[in-house]
Write an enzyme that holds these catalytic residues in place. Sequence first.
Site, short mmCIF file in Angstrom:
data_model
loop_
_atom_site.label_atom_id
_atom_site.label_comp_id
_atom_site.label_asym_id
_atom_site.label_seq_id
_atom_site.Cartn_x
_atom_site.Cartn_y
_atom_site.Cartn_z
N HIS A 76 0.82 -1.22 0.00
CA HIS A 76 0.00 0.00 0.00
C HIS A 76 0.85 1.27 0.00
O HIS A 76 0.34 2.36 -0.27
CB HIS A 76 -0.99 0.00 1.17
CG HIS A 76 -0.40 0.26 2.52
ND1 HIS A 76 -0.13 -0.74 3.43
CD2 HIS A 76 -0.04 1.41 3.14
CE1 HIS A 76 0.36 -0.21 4.53
NE2 HIS A 76 0.44 1.10 4.38
N ASP A 86 0.26 -7.72 1.57
CA ASP A 86 0.59 -6.29 1.63
C ASP A 86 2.09 -6.07 1.65
O ASP A 86 2.61 -5.26 2.42
CB ASP A 86 -0.06 -5.63 2.85
CG ASP A 86 0.01 -4.10 2.77
OD1 ASP A 86 0.16 -3.58 1.65
OD2 ASP A 86 -0.07 -3.45 3.83
N SER A 92 4.64 2.75 7.87
CA SER A 92 4.31 1.59 7.05
C SER A 92 5.50 1.19 6.18
O SER A 92 6.08 2.02 5.48
CB SER A 92 3.11 1.88 6.15
OG SER A 92 1.93 2.02 6.91
#
Length: 511
Positions: free
Chosen positions: A142, A172, A251
């Site tokens: 992402h 992911d 992230s």
Amino acid sequence: MKFRQVAATILISAATAFGSIFVYSKYFQPRQEGVFQNGSQTVPVNYANYMPGTAGNNNLTPPTDFSEAARIGTPGVVHIKTKINPKQLPSNIQKRRSLLEEFFGEQFEDEGSRRRYYSPGQMASGSGVLISDDGFIVTNNHVVDDADEISVTLSSNKTYTAKVIGTDPNTDLAVIKIESKGLPYLLYGNSDDVQVGQWVLAVGYPLNLETTVTAGIVSAKSRAIGINTRNRRSAIESFIQTDAAVNQGNSGGALINTAGELIGINAAIASPTGAYAGYSYAIPVNLVKKVVNDLMKFGNVQRAYLGIEYMNPNTMSEKELEAAGMSRDLAGIKVLNVPATGAAAAAGIKEGDIITKINGVKTSSIPELMEQISRYKPGDKVSVNYLRNNKEYTASAILKNLDGNTDIVKPSVLDYLGAEFSSLNTRYSKEMGIEGGVVVTTINSGLIKKQTNMKPGFVILKAGSAKTTNVDALKNALQGKDKVRLEGFYANDQYSNILYYDLDLSNSVDF
């Protein structure tokens, strides 16, 4: 006479004192724990954590200084910035023609009346982890999803342009690369050795800050939070949960142990506000290694399947649990169905069996089972422990791919569309009076999202001039094409308007 009385008194007093001491020591004095001599250490025999001969007990005192781990970890974590350029999206072209077209033909269509849709440009920021000295970086999917431009800044403030090597929305994860040599990188640790209560550090670039290190402990393992499964049926979640502070921008960054080894890739936070509120989640590094190796070697993830159907006790009602003969505290995965072509069926596993271990690793929950199986590729052999009628058995299973064989699955054009598809069921096809179709069940990252405003629920009837009665027909119709028009309708459209979406496949790959 007097002497006898004195002697009797002394004897009675001694007996009374002795009795009092005996009763007090037996019933009233706090009992002392037994001890076990362990070298120079004296350890209570009932101390729950005492495990003679195991690693990790030499120093039970937690570290108070994380500077060495931070020194090792920070150079291998990079700042990723992405840019998505503004795009004009094609408007839906309805098959029902306007009055101008009906009477005068297409040349009289009012071009000025067509709406033009634009998606605004976007800029985002995240983190990544260098895993080699020649510039390979692992991050979250992402973070780089749909990016037109990716820049990577090292801790030394040098900036490079990066390209995407491969992505896996199911976990992911993504691999990107910069062109450089002699770069610092992190060593893989072993996420199986991670223990609840262990100190860990999160390293990344939160909120567009410079390199930031936070500390916490592992608060849970094999945690599923539904963040990946919202959009993908085959998503895998088995997170390491920590209370190290993680915010937007973290992230793709590193979760490291106190030795500076990479044990996870930070991926999500649990928060009602979007900012850190107590818990963060990291993808375990043993799963990361498998996904990264597959992306670099094959271009996609070689996903293996055991071939069972099961239900999650945590999502079932009490009546459903009772009907299935299950309980919430079931220490294993109850098999509800075994497809005949799967690996489990070939290994002799049957409906009603309870799977407890994969290759000796306990799988008391679905996330644990998913994580263990996802570490292997089709053709790998695993041992499966299961209970049948309260008796334990062990079987050897050769894992298969989704097609039911052990072949290497090459990337197909469907992978680059960035969506999941399913063939329209026969009953619905008959009700609609069509031969068949392909339903777009989810849309993630890829050509469909980049080039169209298609929504899930679209039923593809044709790709170009070829009918797409099932998923294989769609795949064959797209093979070798540079440009193609998808024709179909939305399943919830009561008027069944026929719509078209144009796709340019020329800039993807050769299939």
